[in-house]
Design an enzyme around this catalytic site. Structure first.
Site, short mmCIF file in Angstrom:
data_model
loop_
_atom_site.label_atom_id
_atom_site.label_comp_id
_atom_site.label_asym_id
_atom_site.label_seq_id
_atom_site.Cartn_x
_atom_site.Cartn_y
_atom_site.Cartn_z
CG HIS A 180 1.24 5.52 1.63
ND1 HIS A 180 0.58 6.44 0.85
CD2 HIS A 180 2.29 5.08 0.91
CE1 HIS A 180 1.22 6.55 -0.31
NE2 HIS A 180 2.26 5.73 -0.29
CD GLU A 210 2.48 9.66 -1.22
OE1 GLU A 210 1.40 9.39 -1.78
OE2 GLU A 210 3.55 9.11 -1.49
CG HIS A 242 6.59 5.21 1.18
ND1 HIS A 242 6.85 6.45 0.64
CD2 HIS A 242 5.58 4.68 0.45
CE1 HIS A 242 6.03 6.66 -0.39
NE2 HIS A 242 5.26 5.60 -0.52
CO CO Z 1 3.68 5.56 -1.81
#
Ligand code: CO
Length: 298
Positions: A180, A210, A242
């Site tokens: 993530h 991210e 995701h």
């Molecule tokens: Co997220």
């Protein structure tokens, strides 16, 4: 010989009933106090298929601690609200802990199912501390570490990752794990894991949706390593939004599309880490460690 009259039996039957009820209530009240209460705390997911990971983790925890009472909480209020609209009520960590306290548990083991000790974990730690400050009487809440926390976690996770790669992947083919990522200081765990993995296999790469390293960095490394084929796997507990969209989606900007555009052939593995028993057992280990600390291991 007259038969014992019915009203006589009736009186004893009523006493029996009261006795049984009192006994069961007593059992209930003290059995919870003696039982291990476990709250499994995940980020949460709104993708029903992704629940396979949580179901598997619960199965492994249940197998390791068969007498424990296991409950769930999600840290993401977005996920909780979205599920509530579908009639699925998953409590916040605070609500789940308070309910266990109300139900008579004296020791509550809160196990984080997060990947890194990021902001979700920080908030969870605040909730646990607040509870312990407020109820320092006779109920104690202990918090288990997320997947990556200590140096021994890093060694354990990297050796598990090496073992869960699909057998069909050849050594000349790369593995890209999509994490993530975060703006929190704990993002360093992703390049940290990369270092551990490279000790075993130089064609394994960690990237973040991210955070750092991004897919751009991963692509640079892939080009240097001269591979043609890439296996893509989530470095997330569930294969949720995701994994399905940012990683494996058909949009131009998904990782799969971008890697294909760079000339790699891509094989997607759409499994959350939690679906792997070896990963679920790492969380079981964290719970065991906590119970050892509390002197409560069976
Ligand atoms: Co997220």
């Amino acid at each position: 010989m007259t038969a014992i009259s019915f009203p006589f039996w009736g009186k004893y039957f009523r006493l029996w009933t009261v006795g049984i009820l009192l006994f069961s209530f007593g059992q209930f009240a003290c059995s919870n106090a003696d039982k291990q209460g476990i709250v499994l705390v995940a980020f949460g997911t709104t993708v029903p298929e992704a629940n396979a990971a949580y179901i598997n983790i619960e199965k492994q925890v249940k197998a390791a601690f068969p007498d424990a009472v296991i409950r769930w909480a999600y840290t993401s209020s977005f996920v909780r609200k979205k599920l509530a609209k579908k009639g699925i009520d998953i409590p916040s960590p605070k609500a789940a802990i308070e309910q266990m306290h109300a139900d008579g548990f004296k020791t509550i083991y809160v196990q984080s199912l997060h990947v890194i000790p990021g902001s979700e974990f920080d908030n969870l730690a605040f909730v646990v501390d607040d509870f312990n400050d407020a109820y320092n009487d006779n109920c104690n809440v202990l918090l288990g570490d997320p997947l990556m926390y200590s140096p021994s976690d890093m060694r354990a996770l990297s050796s598990v990752v090496i073992n869960i790669i699909p057998a069909a992947r050849k050594s000349s083919e790369a593995l890209v794990l999509m994490g993530h990522g975060t703006s929190h200081a704990s993002n360093i765990y992703y390049p940290g894991l990369q270092y551990y993995l490279w000790q075993a296999d130089t064609t394994m790469f960690v990237g973040c949706v991210e955070g750092y390293p991004s897919l751009n960095e991963v692509i640079k490394s892939l080009k240097r390593s001269d591979v043609r084929k890439v296996w893509l796997m989530p470095l997330m507990i569930v294969a949720g939004d995701h994994a399905r969209n940012d990683m494996a989606g058909t949009d131009d900007d998904s990782w799969k599309s971008r890697l294909e555009k760079e000339g790699f052939s891509v094989e997607v593995v759409l499994h959350g880490l939690g679906e792997e028993n070896a990963i679920a057992l790492l969380f079981v280990d964290h719970l065991s460690k906590l119970m050892h600390q509390a002197g409560d291991i069976k």
